[in-house]
Each structure stands twice: as structure tokens, then as C-alpha cells.
Design an enzyme around this catalytic site. Structure first.
Site, PDB file in Angstrom:
ATOM      1  N   HIS A   1       0.845  -1.206   0.000  1.00  9.31           N
ATOM      2  CA  HIS A   1       0.000   0.000   0.000  1.00  9.31           C
ATOM      3  C   HIS A   1       0.875   1.249   0.000  1.00  9.31           C
ATOM      4  CE1 HIS A   1      -3.091   2.947   1.268  1.00  9.31           C
ATOM      5  NE2 HIS A   1      -2.072   3.457   1.936  1.00  9.31           N
TER       6      HIS A   1
ATOM      7  N   HIS B   1       1.663   4.897  -2.747  1.00  7.14           N
ATOM      8  CA  HIS B   1       2.000   6.311  -2.502  1.00  7.14           C
ATOM      9  C   HIS B   1       3.227   6.818  -3.249  1.00  7.14           C
ATOM     10  CE1 HIS B   1      -0.737   7.479   0.803  1.00  7.14           C
ATOM     11  NE2 HIS B   1      -0.649   6.234   1.209  1.00  7.14           N
TER      12      HIS B   1
ATOM     13  N   GLU C   1      -5.194   9.622  -0.379  1.00  6.58           N
ATOM     14  CA  GLU C   1      -5.623   8.214  -0.333  1.00  6.58           C
ATOM     15  C   GLU C   1      -6.672   7.887  -1.402  1.00  6.58           C
ATOM     16  OE1 GLU C   1      -3.165   6.797   2.878  1.00  6.58           O
ATOM     17  OE2 GLU C   1      -4.107   6.000   1.094  1.00  6.58           O
TER      18      GLU C   1
ATOM     19  N   SER D   1      -3.834   1.012  -5.124  1.00  4.50           N
ATOM     20  CA  SER D   1      -3.205  -0.221  -4.605  1.00  4.50           C
ATOM     21  C   SER D   1      -4.242  -1.330  -4.399  1.00  4.50           C
ATOM     22  CB  SER D   1      -2.492   0.072  -3.281  1.00  4.50           C
ATOM     23  OG  SER D   1      -3.429   0.609  -2.355  1.00  4.50           O
TER      24      SER D   1
HETATM   25  N1  HBI Z   1       1.501   6.565   9.876  1.00  2.67           N
HETATM   26  N2  HBI Z   1       2.989   5.087   8.858  1.00  2.67           N
HETATM   27  C1  HBI Z   1       1.910   5.894   8.776  1.00  2.67           C
HETATM   28  N3  HBI Z   1       1.248   6.001   7.600  1.00  2.67           N
HETATM   29  C2  HBI Z   1       0.152   6.798   7.489  1.00  2.67           C
HETATM   30  O1  HBI Z   1      -0.455   6.904   6.409  1.00  2.67           O
HETATM   31  C3  HBI Z   1      -0.302   7.517   8.621  1.00  2.67           C
HETATM   32  C4  HBI Z   1       0.415   7.381   9.810  1.00  2.67           C
HETATM   33  N4  HBI Z   1       0.014   8.051  10.890  1.00  2.67           N
HETATM   34  C5  HBI Z   1      -1.108   8.964  10.881  1.00  2.67           C
HETATM   35  C6  HBI Z   1      -1.839   8.988   9.604  1.00  2.67           C
HETATM   36  N5  HBI Z   1      -1.411   8.325   8.539  1.00  2.67           N
HETATM   37  C7  HBI Z   1      -3.130   9.728   9.488  1.00  2.67           C
HETATM   38  O2  HBI Z   1      -3.544  10.226  10.736  1.00  2.67           O
HETATM   39  C8  HBI Z   1      -3.036  10.880   8.515  1.00  2.67           C
HETATM   40  O3  HBI Z   1      -4.319  11.119   8.060  1.00  2.67           O
HETATM   41  C9  HBI Z   1      -2.507  12.085   9.157  1.00  2.67           C
HETATM   42 FE    FE Z   2      -1.838   5.407   2.725  1.00  3.35          FE
END
Ligand code: HBI
Ligand code: FE
Length: 286
Positions: free
Chosen positions: A129, A134, A175, A194
Site C-alpha cells: 500500500h 503512494h 488516499e 493499490s
Molecule cells: N503513519 N505510517 C503511517 N502512515 C500513514 O499513512 C499515517 C500514519 N500516521 C497517521 C496517519 N497516517 C493519518 O492520521 C493521517 O491522516 C494524518
Molecule cells: Fe496510505
């Protein structure tokens, strides 16, 4: 608050910023095979579904090389293209840690890959993913600037208690975002691109609404984390998305204080409607 100012303390073995070594050599043949199955499926489907910037990014990063990418190798090209790098993390990290990485052009990617029996369902973002979904868009200079501006906005939002609004912006763009092109709507959102089923659903199913992107509208719209989206927002260009995020959010936050959330399936008179959805899928799934 841990020593370096982040909220949560990292798991054992992780650095203070929650990064870990990818340890690429430790992936098993089975784990590389899961990546290849997922990659082949999406690579065959996405021409005609994913936007050109995504398809170009896939090529630029040589994701077709096969197997789980080695971040050391992938980052040489990514850094050269837009100054971004991918860092391995054990899984979801605290919001402030996440935003700090994005603000410094580091994308935190889960180091683990899903099990063969989990091909279609994902509890938490895994390396497929995060990297397949991304990273190709991070090779595009405009989107790369957007993701850094988003990280800086996220840090400010945390300070102002507006995280939910910023999380919605992330959800409906990074997303689950769609983009207008001369050949029709295309996908740039990682959560869609994805997933084979959602790539098809997001562009072709009559059930969801597809509405023109408006920053404030998105910030007032809740989202689903457990199933396909009931609404997808469409940007006219990546530049419009970047410009929207470079503006001062303070007046928007002030208006949002007095504004109620918009029902997820609603369409407003001010909405630019690409598809007035039937919501059939959501009704059946509920
Ligand atoms: N941490 N590793 C990771 N990947 C994410 O997409 C991610 C996260 N922590 C917080 C988060 N996304 C969401 O709260 C975002 O919307 C900010
Ligand atoms: Fe993501």
C-alpha cells in the site's frame, strides 16, 4: 511526550522518529512473491485507470523489476527526481511523527507485507500500500511539493486542534483522490490505486458520488475506513491541489468552527457533480 518532543514513544528497536532498518535482505521468497502477485495484478489493470503521473512514476522507480523494492536503491532515483526518500517504519506512527516526516520529504512506509491470505483486505498500511500506492506520485514535482506542504499544514493543524479536518483532506486526496484528464477521470489516490477492486469501483461503479474538489467541503465531509468510499472528490489538476494547500488555513478553520459536518452521501447545490451516485453499494453493504 518523549525526549525528542514526539508524543508516543517508539517501539523497541525503532529510532526516536519511529524509523527502523528496512532489512531488505531478510525478506523471504514468499514475501517477494506476495509483492509480485499484487504488482502484476495492478500493473495489468492501471493503464486507463491511473493518471499519467502515477504510471510515469512506476516506470521511473523501476517497480517492474520484481520483488519488494530495496529502499536504498529506490531512494537514489526518488531523491534525484524530487528530493523525497522512503523510510521504513513498523506501521502507523503518531500523527506528529507522521507530519514531521512529510514536512522533511520523508515518506514513512510500513516495512512488513501482508500475508497471501490477506491479498484483498488490509488492516494497516503495508509496504505494498505505502510503496506501490503512494511513492510513484512522489516522483511528480507538483505532488511532491503538495505532500510536503501537507506535512507542514499537519503540524500546524495539530497545534490548533484541527487534525480531523487535515485527516479528511489527506483521505480524500492522497488516499482516495481522482483527477480530471482529457481522457476522463483517472486515479491518483494511493488507497484506490493499490486495490484492484476499488480501482474499478472508484471509476466505473454508479454507486458513489463523484464531486469537484473543494478544500473546505472536503474538510467538512466524514469518510469510511471500512469499505469503498461513498464519495470521491475530483481535482482539475495537481497544481490546484498544491495551491489550495499553500493558502492560510486560519480563516477556513474559523469558518469550520461554526460549520456542521456534511452527510457522507450528500450532494450540495454548490457541488460540481461528475456523478450523482445511486449509493446502491453502500445500502447493500450496510
Ligand atoms: N503513519 N505510517 C503511517 N502512515 C500513514 O499513512 C499515517 C500514519 N500516521 C497517521 C496517519 N497516517 C493519518 O492520521 C493521517 O491522516 C494524518
Ligand atoms: Fe496510505
Amino acid at each position: 511526550m518523549s525526549a525528542d518532543g514526539f508524543t508516543g514513544s517508539p517501539p523497541p528497536g525503532a529510532n526516536a522518529d519511529w524509523t527502523i532498518d528496512q532489512n531488505w535482505a531478510a525478506y523471504s521468497a514468499d514475501e517477494h512473491r506476495v509483492w509480485d502477485v499484487l504488482y502484476e495484478r495492478q500493473a495489468a489493470l492501471l493503464p486507463g485507470y491511473a493518471c499519467d503521473e502515477f504510471l510515469r512514476g512506476m516506470q521511473a522507480l523501476n517497480l517492474h523489476r520484481g520483488g519488494i523494492p530495496d529502499f536504498k536503491v529506490m531512494n537514489e532515483e526518488l531523491m534525484r527526481l524530487t528530493g523525497w526518500s522512503v523510510v521504513a517504519v513498523p506501521g502507523l506512527v503518531p500523527d506528529d511523527v507522521f507530519f514531521d516526516h512529510l514536512a522533511n520529504r520523508r515518506f514513512p512506509a510500513g516495512q512488513f507485507i501482508r500475508k497471501p491470505q490477506e491479498l484483498d483486505y488490509l488492516r494497516e498500511p503495508d509496504i505494498f500500500h505505502d510503496v506501490f500506492g503512494h511513492v510513484p506520485m512522489l516522483t511528480d514535482p507538483t505532488f511532491a511539493d503538495y505532500m510536503q506542504a501537507y506535512g507542514e499544514g499537519g503540524r500546524r493543524a495539530l497545534g490548533l486542534g484541527r487534525l480531523q479536518n487535515l485527516a479528511r483532506l489527506y483521505w480524500y486526496t492522497v488516499e482516495f483522490g481522482l483527477i480530471e484528464t482529457p481522457k476522463g477521470l483517472r486515479i491518483y489516490g494511493a488507497g484506490i490505486v493499490s486495490s484492484r477492486a476499488e480501482s474499478i469501483f472508484a471509476l466505473e461503479d454508479p454507486s458513489p458520488n463523484r464531486l469537484g474538489f473543494d478544500l473546505e467541503r472536503v474538510m467538512r465531509t466524514p469518510y469510511r475506513i471500512d469499505d469503498f468510499q461513498q464519495v470521491y472528490f475530483v481535482i482539475p489538476s495537481l497544481q490546484v491541489l498544491l495551491d489550495a494547500t499553500l493558502q492560510d488555513f486560519a480563516p477556513i478553520y474559523a469558518r469550520l468552527c461554526a460549520a456542521h459536518d456534511i452527510r457522507i452521501e450528500a450532494m450540495l447545490p454548490c457541488d460540481k457533480v461528475f456523478t450523482a451516485g445511486t449509493q446502491e453499494y453502500a445500502r447493500k453493504a450496510s
